[in-house]
Write a protein that holds these residues in place. Structure first.
Motif, PDB file in Angstrom:
ATOM      1  N   ARG A 187       0.629   4.084  -3.192  1.00  0.00           N
ATOM      2  CA  ARG A 187       0.162   5.504  -2.659  1.00  0.00           C
ATOM      3  C   ARG A 187       1.548   6.325  -3.238  1.00  0.00           C
ATOM      4  NH1 ARG A 187      -4.685   5.473  -1.006  1.00  0.00           N
ATOM      5  NH2 ARG A 187      -5.471   3.818   0.298  1.00  0.00           N
TER       6      ARG A 187
ATOM      7  N   GLU B  10       0.835  -1.167   0.074  1.00  0.00           N
ATOM      8  CA  GLU B  10       0.135   0.001   0.041  1.00  0.00           C
ATOM      9  C   GLU B  10       0.832   1.411   0.078  1.00  0.00           C
ATOM     10  OE1 GLU B  10      -3.630   2.107   2.674  1.00  0.00           O
ATOM     11  OE2 GLU B  10      -2.957   0.084   3.077  1.00  0.00           O
ATOM     12  N   GLU B  11       2.087   1.401   0.877  1.00  0.00           N
ATOM     13  CA  GLU B  11       2.872   2.468   0.995  1.00  0.00           C
ATOM     14  C   GLU B  11       3.403   2.735  -0.263  1.00  0.00           C
ATOM     15  OE1 GLU B  11       3.069   4.400   3.142  1.00  0.00           O
ATOM     16  OE2 GLU B  11       2.507   3.712   5.153  1.00  0.00           O
TER      17      GLU B  11
ATOM     18  N   GLY C 122       1.964   6.481  -6.958  1.00  0.00           N
ATOM     19  CA  GLY C 122       0.801   7.052  -7.792  1.00  0.00           C
ATOM     20  C   GLY C 122       0.656   5.972  -8.755  1.00  0.00           C
TER      21      GLY C 122
END
Length: 491
Positions: A154, A150-151, A157
């Protein structure tokens, strides 16, 4: 020479500034922009002046920007306001704006500083810290892997990220994913590592891999990614203790920017640390369980041997003595034979107890040291064993562990190796007791076998290590290294 007028000086500064300088009206249009607008965002001056500037603002920042414009219209200057703008090529840049409003003229003077890289670096460092915190807390693998996916997604992008673990059978298991593109693929799904795709490319090269057009991707994993909408993807290896453990990838429906691989790589280092810690904890847990099981089994063996051997013979001794006593109270004719039977049973019980004690730890090792204990082992072997031990007395735990290494290795020689000779060597080198047991047998020993695994656990308790080389048909080498405290050597 007359000095230039103030208008000329302001124009020069306006054009030289690398920051974005503008005069904007409350009607939502730029009145004047400097060349940096064109250079950074990629629009022509005419296009910038003809479009409402909110059209160039990132959709998520339009409403906050409207609120700021309303505050400016009331005469309030706004400092350090951040918003994102979308360039002509679709790229997104983040700017920090400082303004000076002039409501009486209906305009705002603004300076925008491009803080995209600074913000990205801060976000990346924050993400790394969050993952590092999970690693330090010894969180479960699933939690760490999901957080990393997830990191990364995000921060970069991208539409999707994933993490694969490579298996021995030529497959890769999905251990984490994030994003819409991989939503239909369940964590735990196993893919064959084949064809032209990111996971096979990383496995083949153990290096960062990029595919800019997934239209040509092949293999089960490549086809699944292409059908999910992946256009371009990058992947980097996850190296744990010098071996290729798996890969981390990121994908998007458009071209990924250069440098994506290096940003991914920073997270794989934390992932590798987490995996190494997890594997170490798992091995310690498994080792403790094996040691506990071995200790329980050894206690059961001692109880069984006592019951079936010495205890039974001692019971027979007592019975024989009782019969002898009864015989003596009568005519006494049978007493001598009964006493003899009792004596024989007692001697057998003593022998059983000696054999049992020998199975735990021989008296020779305790009293005379490793050299004597190994020579006694060698003397009972069915094949000649050459013994070369230069080490003197050592701390009792080290001598006991070394003895059991030699005993297990020689037991394997006697039972399985079909050898004609063996060698045992021990020496102290670089603060370590180094043991080597060789034979000329058929080889084929199983390093993962119960006996050798037990030795690994016993050695691990002393920070030692075991090495087994057993090519089929080429004999066997069992080598061990045990650290010795600086004051623990003797002659």
């Amino acid at each position: 020479m007359p000095s230039p007028g103030p208008g000329y000086e302001l124009t020069q500064f306006f054009h030289l500034s690398r920051d974005l300088l503008c005069i904007a009206g409350f009607d939502g249009y730029f009145k004047l922009v400097n060349p940096s607008f064109e250079r950074v965002l990629g629009y022509s001056r005419e296009e910038l002046m003809s479009r409402p500037f909110l059209d160039l603002t990132h959709p998520d920042d339009v409403e906050p920007s409207r609120n700021v414009l309303a505050r400016l219209a009331t005469g309030e200057d706004v400092v350090a306001f951040e918003s994102r703008m979308v360039g002509a090529d679709g790229s997104v840049r983040r700017f920090e704006w400082n303004t000076c409003t002039m409501p009486e003229l209906g305009v705002v003077y603004g300076i925008g500083r491009d803080v995209t890289d600074r913000t990205a670096l801060a976000d990346e460092q924050a993400g790394l810290r969050r993952v590092a915190t999970l690693v330090a807390r010894e969180s479960s693998p699933d939690v760490v892997f999901a957080a990393v996916a997830e990191e990364v997604g995000r921060l970069l992008g991208v539409q999707t990220t994933w993490m694969f673990r490579y298996e021995d059978a030529g497959t890769a298991t999905l251990v984490a994913s994030w994003g819409d593109m991989t939503a239909e693929i369940a964590v735990g799904t196993r893919f064959p590592v084949e064809g032209h795709n990111i996971s096979s490319g990383v496995l083949r090269t153990a290096a960062p891999t990029r595919i800019d057009d997934y239209a040509d991707a092949t293999g089960e994993a490549g086809i699944a990614a292409r059908e999910a909408g992946v256009h371009s993807a990058v992947g980097v290896p996850i190296i744990v203790d010098g071996r290729l453990w798996g890969s981390m990838g990121a994908a998007a429906a458009e071209a990924l920017p250069q440098g994506t691989e290096s940003r991914l790589g920073e997270f794989t280092e934390l992932v590798a640390t987490a995996i190494a810690n997890i594997e170490a904890r798992s091995e310690i847990t498994a080792s403790r369980a094996r040691i506990a099981a071995a200790a329980d089994e050894e206690r059961r063996r001692v109880v069984r041997d006592l019951h079936d051997g010495a205890q039974q013979r001692l019971v027979n001794t007592v019975l024989a003595l009782k019969l002898a006593q009864q015989a003596l109270e009568g005519d006494g004719a049978d007493a001598p034979s009964l006493v003899g039977e009792a004596r024989e049973q007692a001697e057998r019980a003593i022998g059983s107890l000696r054999e049992l004690a020998h199975g735990i730890l021989p008296a020779t090792l305790t009293t005379d040291g490793l050299r004597a204990g190994v020579r006694e082992l060698a003397s009972r072997m069915p094949v000649p064993v050459e013994v070369e031990l230069s080490a003197g007395r050592l701390p009792a735990p080290i001598e006991a562990t070394a003895y059991f290494v030699v005993a297990e290795a020689l037991t394997n020689v006697a039972k399985h190796a079909r050898a004609t000779s063996a060698e045992v060597a021990a020496r102290i080198q670089d603060g370590m007791l180094r043991l080597e047991i060789r034979d000329d047998g058929v080889g084929g020993a199983r390093p993962e076998g119960r006996g050798l695994q037990g030795l690994r656990d016993r050695l691990a308790a002393l920070d030692g290590r075991l090495q087994v080389e057993c090519p089929t048909g080429g004999g066997t080498l069992v080598a061990a290294a045990i650290p010795i405290p600086s004051s623990g050597t003797g002659q």
